[in-house]
Scaffold this active site. Sequence first.
Site, mmCIF file in Angstrom:
data_model
loop_
_atom_site.group_PDB
_atom_site.id
_atom_site.type_symbol
_atom_site.label_atom_id
_atom_site.label_comp_id
_atom_site.label_asym_id
_atom_site.label_seq_id
_atom_site.Cartn_x
_atom_site.Cartn_y
_atom_site.Cartn_z
ATOM 1 N N ASN A 146 5.695 7.300 -5.034
ATOM 2 C CA ASN A 146 5.146 7.978 -3.425
ATOM 3 C C ASN A 146 4.221 9.003 -3.220
ATOM 4 O O ASN A 146 4.923 9.728 -3.143
ATOM 5 C CB ASN A 146 5.741 7.167 -2.407
ATOM 6 C CG ASN A 146 5.225 7.172 -0.944
ATOM 7 O OD1 ASN A 146 4.402 6.537 -1.125
ATOM 8 N ND2 ASN A 146 6.413 7.047 0.037
ATOM 9 N N LEU A 175 -4.590 -2.763 -7.005
ATOM 10 C CA LEU A 175 -4.495 -3.856 -7.559
ATOM 11 C C LEU A 175 -4.290 -4.270 -5.212
ATOM 12 O O LEU A 175 -4.318 -3.236 -4.618
ATOM 13 C CB LEU A 175 -2.793 -4.319 -7.095
ATOM 14 C CG LEU A 175 -2.344 -3.922 -8.829
ATOM 15 C CD1 LEU A 175 -0.750 -3.417 -8.596
ATOM 16 C CD2 LEU A 175 -3.022 -4.298 -9.865
ATOM 17 N N LYS A 225 -10.378 5.888 -7.337
ATOM 18 C CA LYS A 225 -9.707 5.452 -6.708
ATOM 19 C C LYS A 225 -9.495 5.816 -5.050
ATOM 20 O O LYS A 225 -9.517 4.641 -4.127
ATOM 21 C CB LYS A 225 -8.077 5.843 -6.772
ATOM 22 C CG LYS A 225 -6.731 5.378 -6.742
ATOM 23 C CD LYS A 225 -6.313 3.897 -6.103
ATOM 24 C CE LYS A 225 -5.898 3.935 -4.966
ATOM 25 N NZ LYS A 225 -5.488 1.685 -5.047
ATOM 26 N N ALA A 272 -12.947 3.785 -3.483
ATOM 27 C CA ALA A 272 -12.567 2.490 -4.028
ATOM 28 C C ALA A 272 -12.132 2.518 -2.742
ATOM 29 O O ALA A 272 -12.989 1.623 -1.617
ATOM 30 C CB ALA A 272 -11.846 1.977 -4.936
ATOM 31 N N CYS A 325 -2.060 2.029 1.698
ATOM 32 C CA CYS A 325 -3.349 2.573 0.951
ATOM 33 C C CYS A 325 -4.761 3.306 1.680
ATOM 34 O O CYS A 325 -5.201 4.172 1.728
ATOM 35 C CB CYS A 325 -3.384 1.382 -0.185
ATOM 36 S SG CYS A 325 -2.633 1.938 -2.077
ATOM 37 N N PHE A 326 -4.847 1.970 2.375
ATOM 38 C CA PHE A 326 -6.444 2.681 3.464
ATOM 39 C C PHE A 326 -6.191 3.913 4.312
ATOM 40 O O PHE A 326 -6.536 4.664 3.584
ATOM 41 C CB PHE A 326 -6.870 1.390 3.811
ATOM 42 C CG PHE A 326 -7.308 -0.066 2.742
ATOM 43 C CD1 PHE A 326 -7.320 0.118 1.871
ATOM 44 C CD2 PHE A 326 -7.987 -1.155 3.754
ATOM 45 C CE1 PHE A 326 -8.021 -0.279 1.419
ATOM 46 C CE2 PHE A 326 -8.568 -1.838 2.633
ATOM 47 C CZ PHE A 326 -8.509 -1.878 1.366
#
Length: 478
Positions: free
Chosen positions: A91, A163, A220, A223, A276-277
Amino acid sequence: MTEFKLKICCMGAGYVGGPTMAVIAKKCPDIKVTVCDISQKQIDAWNTDDLPIYEPGLLEVVQACRGKNLFFSTDLDKELDEADIIFISVNTPTKTQGIGAGRAANIKNCELCARHIAKVATSDKIVVEKSTVPVKTALAVERILRSNEKGIKFQVLSNPEFLAEGTAIDDLFKPDRVLIGGQQTEDGLKAAATLVDVYANWVPRDQILTTNLWSSELSKLVANAFLAQRVSSINSISALCEATGADVSEISRAVGMDDRIGKRFLQSSVGFGGSCFQKDILNLVYLCETYGLQECADYWNQVILMNDFQKKRFSEKVVANMFNTVTGKKIAILGYAFKKDTGDVRETPSMFVVRDLLQENAKIHVYDPKVTREEMWSEMSYTCGVNADNTPNLEESVVTSADAYSACDGAHALCTLTEWDEFKMLDYQKIYDSMAKPAFIFDGRNILDHAALRKIGFEVHAIGKPDPEKFPEAVLKV
């Protein structure tokens, strides 16, 4: 005893490490894959059929390989020493204090992994960043590894994951691309080629991209920023639709038919969530600020501000349409996970709606098929600071229900906040009959048949949809 041509060790048995390593083991039977974690509880769960995470298809993949070439262990030192390739999949949360708090990523766990590898390794290794990290993290990892006093050589690669939770196994079996970044040196290119050969067991080589380290690390973040930007863009339009009588679904379809734009990530909703976002955009914002690019930082920060606005707007819509008070009223929350087909509650929009309604003294009943009460409270405390210690009567104010019908029984309103397929199939006549009247539905995912629900008798409010009271000419009469 089975002889393996390559041995892989993954540090971290979470949402990324577990599924990724399981698929590598499935597709590469001649490679030994060991997933390590310092949590005995986590590893014990991976060694049962009650896996610590829910992902469609994951259990079947694990069952097919576990004990053959896929192993889960807490014996980190042994597995690191034996491995040829080590993945770091830990993490990297947003810092909560200090320099860059609220925006910068905390890479403490990556650094600890690097130091431990340098400590226990007795042979040359390829070390792969799988965690989402800021640009130039590989440089820090490399310096730590290079400082070992045993003469061991390490090559550091970046191999970010792309993912989507709920479809992670399909994404791993059939990826759009695999990205591998490495030093543009002879040894760096050789290390990258070794990892390329692993993925080439099932991924066409023209879909395996090799770049320099910094391009891979930044790709990453970019994206996820682009995907989140699309969500915030259509959500901003949803607010305009509600003000004008336009229908956001019709606009999404019209806009998405343009090949230059495309159809994906144009579904308006209560907002995006997940691990993630938000974290990655805030990281990107901090990077821009660090390099003196304030205008760029402000641009990307607006994506986050719009998402916060959308969540707050939904909560305010609930209160405003229920006669400006929800005090003492039972409100059913259908869905707590941040999206369907996962039990992940990190940054879930449902949490913020529940928090807002709690502040209005509503009586909340939550149903989600994959989220436990413990997980719900853990994230609520960590992200929103709401827990039993600082919120009187919290346990009584928020009830977790065994099914959707009990959650809705006697409720004044229900809110669909996760797009679980089962919510489309409920007997809404039965639900209507059991609810207080007038019975309100607030569809935060636009997954329900609003015309049919209004025919039953519900008062329906949805994201980006025209209100039939304000815009009768814009709503189809049934």
